[in-house]
Design a protein around this motif. Structure first.
Motif, PDB file in Angstrom:
ATOM      1  N   ILE A   7     -61.499  -3.709  25.209  1.00 38.72           N
ATOM      2  CA  ILE A   7     -60.981  -4.308  23.980  1.00 38.72           C
ATOM      3  C   ILE A   7     -62.128  -5.003  23.235  1.00 38.72           C
ATOM      4  N   HIS A   8     -62.227  -4.732  21.948  1.00 37.42           N
ATOM      5  CA  HIS A   8     -63.152  -5.456  21.074  1.00 37.42           C
ATOM      6  C   HIS A   8     -62.323  -6.000  19.913  1.00 37.42           C
ATOM      7  N   ALA A   9     -62.944  -6.828  19.080  1.00 38.84           N
ATOM      8  CA  ALA A   9     -62.226  -7.272  17.886  1.00 38.84           C
ATOM      9  C   ALA A   9     -63.168  -7.288  16.702  1.00 38.84           C
ATOM     10  N   PHE A  10     -62.639  -6.861  15.573  1.00 38.85           N
ATOM     11  CA  PHE A  10     -63.404  -6.742  14.332  1.00 38.85           C
ATOM     12  C   PHE A  10     -63.187  -8.020  13.530  1.00 38.85           C
ATOM     13  N   TRP A  11     -64.276  -8.740  13.233  1.00 36.34           N
ATOM     14  CA  TRP A  11     -64.108  -9.984  12.465  1.00 36.34           C
ATOM     15  C   TRP A  11     -65.281 -10.176  11.514  1.00 36.34           C
ATOM     16  N   VAL A  12     -64.959 -10.207  10.239  1.00 35.13           N
ATOM     17  CA  VAL A  12     -65.932 -10.595   9.214  1.00 35.13           C
ATOM     18  C   VAL A  12     -65.368 -11.866   8.581  1.00 35.13           C
ATOM     19  N   PRO A  13     -65.838 -13.036   9.034  1.00 33.43           N
ATOM     20  CA  PRO A  13     -65.174 -14.285   8.650  1.00 33.43           C
ATOM     21  C   PRO A  13     -64.956 -14.422   7.147  1.00 33.43           C
ATOM     22  N   ARG A  14     -65.877 -13.908   6.335  1.00 32.76           N
ATOM     23  CA  ARG A  14     -65.740 -14.149   4.907  1.00 32.76           C
ATOM     24  C   ARG A  14     -64.883 -13.114   4.196  1.00 32.76           C
ATOM     25  N   LEU A  15     -64.488 -12.066   4.891  1.00 34.60           N
ATOM     26  CA  LEU A  15     -63.712 -11.013   4.230  1.00 34.60           C
ATOM     27  C   LEU A  15     -62.253 -10.956   4.663  1.00 34.60           C
ATOM     28  N   GLY A  16     -61.872 -11.677   5.707  1.00 27.43           N
ATOM     29  CA  GLY A  16     -60.475 -11.614   6.122  1.00 27.43           C
ATOM     30  C   GLY A  16     -60.313 -12.055   7.551  1.00 27.43           C
ATOM     31  N   GLY A  17     -59.142 -11.788   8.110  1.00 22.20           N
ATOM     32  CA  GLY A  17     -58.848 -12.186   9.474  1.00 22.20           C
ATOM     33  C   GLY A  17     -59.475 -11.236  10.469  1.00 22.20           C
ATOM     34  N   LYS A  18     -59.028 -11.313  11.708  1.00 14.36           N
ATOM     35  CA  LYS A  18     -59.589 -10.434  12.730  1.00 14.36           C
ATOM     36  C   LYS A  18     -58.485  -9.603  13.352  1.00 14.36           C
ATOM     37  N   MET A  19     -58.904  -8.499  13.950  1.00 20.03           N
ATOM     38  CA  MET A  19     -57.933  -7.612  14.597  1.00 20.03           C
ATOM     39  C   MET A  19     -58.596  -6.975  15.799  1.00 20.03           C
ATOM     40  N   ASP A  20     -57.818  -6.824  16.882  1.00 20.96           N
ATOM     41  CA  ASP A  20     -58.362  -6.242  18.105  1.00 20.96           C
ATOM     42  C   ASP A  20     -58.358  -4.718  18.034  1.00 20.96           C
ATOM     43  N   ALA A  21     -59.318  -4.126  18.722  1.00 24.17           N
ATOM     44  CA  ALA A  21     -59.318  -2.682  18.948  1.00 24.17           C
ATOM     45  C   ALA A  21     -58.896  -2.474  20.397  1.00 24.17           C
ATOM     46  N   VAL A  22     -57.700  -1.864  20.584  1.00 22.67           N
ATOM     47  CA  VAL A  22     -57.090  -1.798  21.909  1.00 22.67           C
ATOM     48  C   VAL A  22     -57.056  -0.345  22.381  1.00 22.67           C
ATOM     49  N   PRO A  23     -57.419  -0.090  23.657  1.00 23.50           N
ATOM     50  CA  PRO A  23     -57.424   1.293  24.148  1.00 23.50           C
ATOM     51  C   PRO A  23     -56.074   1.975  23.949  1.00 23.50           C
ATOM     52  N   GLY A  24     -56.117   3.203  23.465  1.00 22.29           N
ATOM     53  CA  GLY A  24     -54.888   3.980  23.299  1.00 22.29           C
ATOM     54  C   GLY A  24     -54.121   3.661  22.035  1.00 22.29           C
ATOM     55  N   ARG A  25     -54.638   2.775  21.191  1.00 22.87           N
ATOM     56  CA  ARG A  25     -53.905   2.391  19.981  1.00 22.87           C
ATOM     57  C   ARG A  25     -54.811   2.415  18.767  1.00 22.87           C
ATOM     58  N   GLN A  26     -54.169   2.419  17.590  1.00 16.89           N
ATOM     59  CA  GLN A  26     -54.876   2.262  16.327  1.00 16.89           C
ATOM     60  C   GLN A  26     -54.315   1.030  15.638  1.00 16.89           C
ATOM     61  N   ASN A  27     -55.168   0.081  15.305  1.00 12.80           N
ATOM     62  CA  ASN A  27     -54.720  -1.074  14.529  1.00 12.80           C
ATOM     63  C   ASN A  27     -55.366  -1.019  13.157  1.00 12.80           C
ATOM     64  N   VAL A  28     -54.634  -1.530  12.154  1.00 16.63           N
ATOM     65  CA  VAL A  28     -55.161  -1.491  10.788  1.00 16.63           C
ATOM     66  C   VAL A  28     -55.355  -2.916  10.289  1.00 16.63           C
ATOM     67  N   LEU A  29     -56.549  -3.201   9.792  1.00 15.22           N
ATOM     68  CA  LEU A  29     -56.843  -4.524   9.239  1.00 15.22           C
ATOM     69  C   LEU A  29     -57.217  -4.379   7.770  1.00 15.22           C
ATOM     70  N   ARG A  30     -56.628  -5.223   6.931  1.00 19.74           N
ATOM     71  CA  ARG A  30     -56.940  -5.205   5.502  1.00 19.74           C
ATOM     72  C   ARG A  30     -58.055  -6.220   5.230  1.00 19.74           C
ATOM     73  N   ILE A  31     -59.151  -5.780   4.609  1.00 22.94           N
ATOM     74  CA  ILE A  31     -60.182  -6.729   4.172  1.00 22.94           C
ATOM     75  C   ILE A  31     -60.466  -6.492   2.701  1.00 22.94           C
ATOM     76  N   GLU A  32     -61.083  -7.455   2.068  1.00 23.40           N
ATOM     77  CA  GLU A  32     -61.470  -7.285   0.674  1.00 23.40           C
ATOM     78  C   GLU A  32     -62.641  -8.211   0.361  1.00 23.40           C
ATOM     79  N   ALA A  33     -63.691  -7.641  -0.260  1.00 25.35           N
ATOM     80  CA  ALA A  33     -64.842  -8.454  -0.676  1.00 25.35           C
ATOM     81  C   ALA A  33     -64.724  -8.699  -2.176  1.00 25.35           C
ATOM     82  N   ASP A  34     -64.784  -9.966  -2.572  1.00 21.72           N
ATOM     83  CA  ASP A  34     -64.637 -10.285  -3.997  1.00 21.72           C
ATOM     84  C   ASP A  34     -65.836  -9.819  -4.804  1.00 21.72           C
ATOM     85  N   ARG A  35     -67.014  -9.953  -4.226  1.00 24.11           N
ATOM     86  CA  ARG A  35     -68.196  -9.539  -4.965  1.00 24.11           C
ATOM     87  C   ARG A  35     -69.155  -8.779  -4.057  1.00 24.11           C
ATOM     88  N   PRO A  36     -70.062  -7.966  -4.652  1.00 29.44           N
ATOM     89  CA  PRO A  36     -70.997  -7.190  -3.833  1.00 29.44           C
ATOM     90  C   PRO A  36     -71.889  -8.106  -3.000  1.00 29.44           C
TER      91      PRO A  36
END
Lengths: 181, 818
Positions: free
Chosen positions: A113-142
């Motif tokens: 298990i790992h987790a994807f986290w970009v503190p400034r772009l949104g929350g975090k979500m785990d990557a779990v074996p055998g599953r697909q999780n979807v995380l919504r992120i958005e960057a306001d500026r380049p």
């Protein structure tokens, strides 16, 4: 939430400090302490907070949107592989996204298990074996944003970071056309 | 009989013999309580040193002090030690020492179990320390998430040390919880109805009840993971129908209640000390009892808040978010009841009070950040960041360590018989308080800046350096404070004047004895009229020593104490508890042999210790009982009572019932896992189902029915029918297991294997119990009056029958329908 918490903390500390004063008003009745302070007060505050949290949480969920971009992220010990256009293109340890548009990151793992986290772009979500999780992120500026693995994944956990490169419209077009890696 | 003569007679019966043999054989609750407290405190210091090493590593970016392999062992061991080897055993030890004294009894209901629990804890904890010294400590985190802790990603013996060592310690926690529950419910001073019990007993009753429900899921998880690691049964391997999230569910089903299991005893300490320090009575006794029960109940409905980021649908999260915020309400009731108590009295800023104020400030902050992380979108940011590290330390140090330090100063005279003299403690408090806040407050901030947990290093120039350095400095201030605390307490043991009885002028019974207390606690047992017996009668201690209570005449060398009716507290019968014996340590050693053989992978030798345990269990039960009826005996004046051997439901029956309740939770968690895998896990359905047979199913159900219904028959018939029914169950289970597909192939097969094994084990236990009863009846141990043993055996038979029926149905019926 911070202001409310500070106020409650100060209130409790004040009430305790007051109890030690030599001259202070008589104690309120038991009902005031237990029903008033112990029941009514937290129930009111918590109900408001819960409702607020629910609304915000719903807003952060991945929903359909016309300018949505979908990318995939496969994590492994200790690397991130990002895929675009249904897996046709890949980048390693750097995720490219357009700024100002919602991005859905489809998370999978090749091992633990790992987790994807970009503190400034949104929350975090785990990557779990055998599953697909979807995380919504958005960057306001380049710009370039730092991302980390937020689930302990073994020896390389601390170094299991990645970058997110948010492009402006032109840059994203160029990236999508394959001009830049 | 004068007081001195009574003291001599009672001491001869209750004292442990001198020397190392006496120490090994002792079952005395005061001695064992102190041993648990000391052992737990040593583990606390070890865990603290590990924390220092963690902070040393994190003080500067890119530190080369400890590599990631060592660092991962450090934080895994720090968490595991503090949770399993410090917090739980510490309050258990305190409860074992204090509860009988508060409840006006001479010992716990099951003294040999108390001793067995301590030995298991000592041996299991030592296994982990040995692993650490050998450099083989567990390194998958104290939460042991699969698949990181599974064989492919943790091939070494490290994880096995955790799974087996912790399970060994958990056995101790379960049996001690049974001991505590039955002792609180049954072994009190006559007259002490439930509503006159000291609040601490209420807290411990709920805590121990929660342990019986909360720990089995973790034990199940550990068993399943060890089966996967040792034999390849794929419970958590997604490719073969397992699911790593099943581990998380089982772990947090235990892990969240665990937090309240740790907090409640400390809250019990606060509810006891605070009114005494404010020279008043607790405000809202009934409300507090209600709040404790509500906390106990709610704490089982919010484990998923540790899993907000695993991809569970948002609406389901909202439910657990609501449940998580809901627990703040009973906590608030207690906090404001305590503040109201302070207001209604005249509190003084003396030693234990300082720590209570430290508790209030720290714990309220931890509670507030707890409400924050219970809000789902906030948690998506804060989860697995240093913010959570800060939060949990505010809750656990604030909610457990500070109250325990308060308890140390409040009850010190009880252990030392001396009054506190030195003022070092005040300085220690301020160092601890300031050091703690410096260490952990900053972690909130750096966590919000994006620092994840469990990283061994971090780059320079991203704004984390300053916070981490200050945090490390704070941790060393904290360590100095704790060192001063140790020095202060040790000095009190040797260099202080003798204390008078009841130095705080408290109302609870533990102060109604000489200090330090004798092995039998009290010369006679009081009749309790109110919640503060010592306040009603300040000379109670003298009257008890002079034999003005129950059981003032020692007889037959028996260790006697009173058992009461659960609700009313009416004197019910005389409980004669067993004396010193080597059985607990021998049984713990044999139990340990099983775990060590598992650890060393000598699986083929494990039947030996298992057989040894069956034999010892037999000896354990056979050591009790009598061949003649003694009838009613005098207990006070003209009053008489039967001994426990001649009543319907002696503590032994209740002990079995509560142990089976924990066992049933284990079984419930197993069924949950089976259903969870079937419905939620990826890669289902399995390639093939088992070969179901109506005949086998029918045979098993018939056997279960016969064994259970046999209870209404006369003894000889009951035994025959019971054995026949049990044999039928055993055959049906063996046949089912024989025709099941190989367990390594798919999680379905593995789950079936565990269910058959579990039922088979209980059928075997029932068989043993029935053979035992048969032998004992023929040897003359049973009569119309002495009828408890068959009733206890029937309890185990009924449980085995129920389990077998459910297992056979849950395995055969889905396969038949397919």
């Amino acid at each position: 939430m911070l202001a409310g918490s500070t106020a409650i903390l100060l209130l409790v500390c004040g009430l305790i400090a007051f109890a030690f004063l030599k001259r202070r008003p008589a104690s309120p009745a038991k009902r005031v302490w237990i029903v008033g302070a112990g029941l009514v007060f937290p129930i009111t505050v918590l109900t408001a907070l819960l409702a607020y949290g629910l609304v915000i949480g719903e807003r952060l969920l991945p929903r359909q949107s016309s300018d949505l971009v979908r990318v995939s992220a496969e994590s492994s010990q200790w690397r991130w592989v990002f895929g675009y256009d249904g897996g046709g293109r890949r980048t390693y340890d750097a995720l490219h996204i357009p700024a100002g548009r919602p991005v859905d990151v489809v998370l999978t793992t090749a091992d633990v298990i790992h987790a994807f986290w970009v503190p400034r772009l949104g929350g975090k979500m785990d990557a779990v074996p055998g599953r697909q999780n979807v995380l919504r992120i958005e960057a306001d500026r380049p710009g370039i944003y730092a991302g980390v693995c937020a689930e302990y994944c073994g020896i390389g956990h601390a170094r299991h970071g990645f970058r997110v490169v948010a492009h402006d419209a032109a840059g994203w077009q160029a990236f999508s056309a394959g001009d830049r890696p | 009989m004068n007081a001195l003569r009574r003291h001599r007679d009672l001491a001869r019966i209750w004292d442990s013999p001198p020397g190392w043999r006496g120490a090994l054989a002792s079952v005395n609750h005061s001695q064992l309580g102190i041993r648990l407290i000391l052992t737990a405190f040593i583990f606390f210091l070890i865990g603290g040193i590990l924390a220092m090493l963690i902070r040393a590593q994190l003080a500067t970016p890119g530190s080369a002090f400890a590599g990631p392999d060592v660092y991962n062992q450090l934080f895994t061991m720090h968490g595991s030690i503090m949770m399993f080897l410090f917090a739980i055993p510490m309050f258990e030890g305190f409860a074992i020492y204090m509860l009988p004294k508060m409840l006006g009894s001479r010992d716990f209901a099951f003294p040999r179990i108390t001793a067995y629990g301590w030995w298991c804890y000592l041996f299991g904890g030592s296994l982990l320390i040995i692993a650490m010294l050998a450099g083989l400590a567990p390194d998958s985190g104290w939460f042991m998430y699969t698949p990181l802790s599974s064989k492919p990603y943790s091939p070494g013996i490290n994880s096995d040390f955790w799974l087996l060592g912790i399970t060994f310690v958990e056995i101790s926690a379960i049996v001690t919880a049974v001991d505590i529950v039955v002792s609180i419910l049954k072994v009190r001073a006559p007259g002490m109805s439930l509503d006159k019990m000291p609040l601490f007993a209420w807290y411990m009753l709920v805590t121990a009840g929660m342990m019986l429900i909360g720990f089995p899921p973790l034990i199940l998880g550990s068993v399943l993971l060890e089966l996967e690691r040792a034999f390849g049964w794929p419970f958590f391997d997604a490719a073969r129908g397992g699911d790593s999230l099943l581990w998380q569910h089982l772990f947090w089903l235990f892990g969240h209640p665990e937090v309240y299991i740790i907090f409640l005893p400390a809250a019990g300490v606060i509810s006891t000390i605070l009114p005494v320090m404010a020279r008043t009575k607790i405000l809202g006794y009934g409300w507090i009892v209600g709040a404790i029960l509500a906390l106990g109940f709610l704490s089982f409905g919010l484990w998923v808040h540790h899993m907000f980021t695993v991809g569970i649908p948002h609406m389901a999260l909202a439910f657990f978010s609501a449940a998580s915020t809901l627990v703040a309400i009973p906590t608030a009731v207690q906090i404001f009841a305590w503040i109201g108590t302070l207001w209604s009295g005249r509190p003084q800023l003396r030693m234990p009070m300082l720590y209570l104020i430290g508790f209030f400030v720290t714990f309220v902050m931890g509670g507030l950040t707890g409400v924050m992380v219970a809000v789902v979108p906030f948690d998506w940011q804060a989860h697995d960041s240093a913010f959570v590290t800060a939060h949990l330390h505010y809750v656990l140090v604030g909610g457990f360590v500070f109250p325990m330090f308060a308890a140390a100063y409040y009850w010190l005279a009880h252990f030392t018989g001396r009054q506190r003299q030195y003022r070092l403690g005040t300085l220690a408090f301020w160092l601890i308080f300031v050091g703690f806040n410096m260490t952990f407050f900053l972690m909130h901030l750096v966590g919000l800046l994006g620092q994840p947990r469990r990283i061994d290093t971090y780059p320079e120039g991203i704004g984390w350096t300053f916070y981490n350095l200050l945090s490390s400095v704070g941790s060393f201030v904290l360590a100095f404070g704790i060192a001063l605390f140790v020095i202060d307490i040790s000095l009190q043991f040797f260099h202080a004047p003798r204390s008078r009885r009841n130095p705080w002028r408290a109302g609870t019974l533990e102060w109604g004895m000489s200090l330090p207390p004798p092995s039998y606690n009290i010369g006679s047992i009081p009749h309790v009229e109110s919640r503060d017996p010592l306040e009603d009668d300040p000379r109670l201690a003298h009257r008890l020593a002079a034999g003005k209570g129950y059981l003032s005449e020692p007889r037959r060398g028996w260790r006697e104490t009173m058992a009461v009716d659960i609700v009313t507290g009416r004197a019910d019968h005389i409980l004669v508890v067993p004396g010193n014996t080597m059985l607990p340590i021998v049984t713990a050693l044999v139990t340990g042999a099983f775990f060590v053989l598992m650890l060393l992978k000598f699986y083929w030798l494990t039947p030996l210790p298992l057989a040894g345990m069956a034999w010892l269990g037999w000896r354990w039960a056979a050591a009790l009982g009598r061949k003649e009826d003694v009838g009613p005996l005098p207990i006070r004046g003209e009053e008489t009572a039967l001994t426990h051997a001649e009543v319907e439901d002696p503590p032994g029956w209740w002990g079995s019932a509560f142990l089976l309740a924990a066992d049933a939770t284990f079984f419930g968690a197993l069924l949950f896992g089976y259903a969870y895998l079937w419905t939620i896990a990826p890669n289902w359905p399995p390639p093939r189902l088992m070969e179901a047979s109506l005949l086998t199913l029918g045979l098993g159900l018939l056997g279960a029915g016969v064994a259970s219904a046999a209870r209404h028959r006369p003894a000889a018939q009951r035994e025959g029918l019971g054995l026949a029914g049990t044999a039928a169950m055993l055959i049906a289970l063996t046949l089912s297991a024989f025709f099941a597909p190989p367990p390594t192939e798919h999680a379905y097969n593995a789950a079936l294997g565990v269910m058959f094994g579990y039922a088979g084990f209980h059928v075997f236990v029932a068989l043993l119990a029935q053979l035992f009863v048969l032998r004992r009846r023929r040897a003359g141990y049973h009569s119309a009056a002495r009828r408890a043993e068959p009733r206890i055996a029937q309890l185990w038979t009924d449980y085995a029958a129920g389990v077998t029926a459910i297992v056979l149905t849950a395995s055969h019926v889905p396969a038949l329908m397919a």
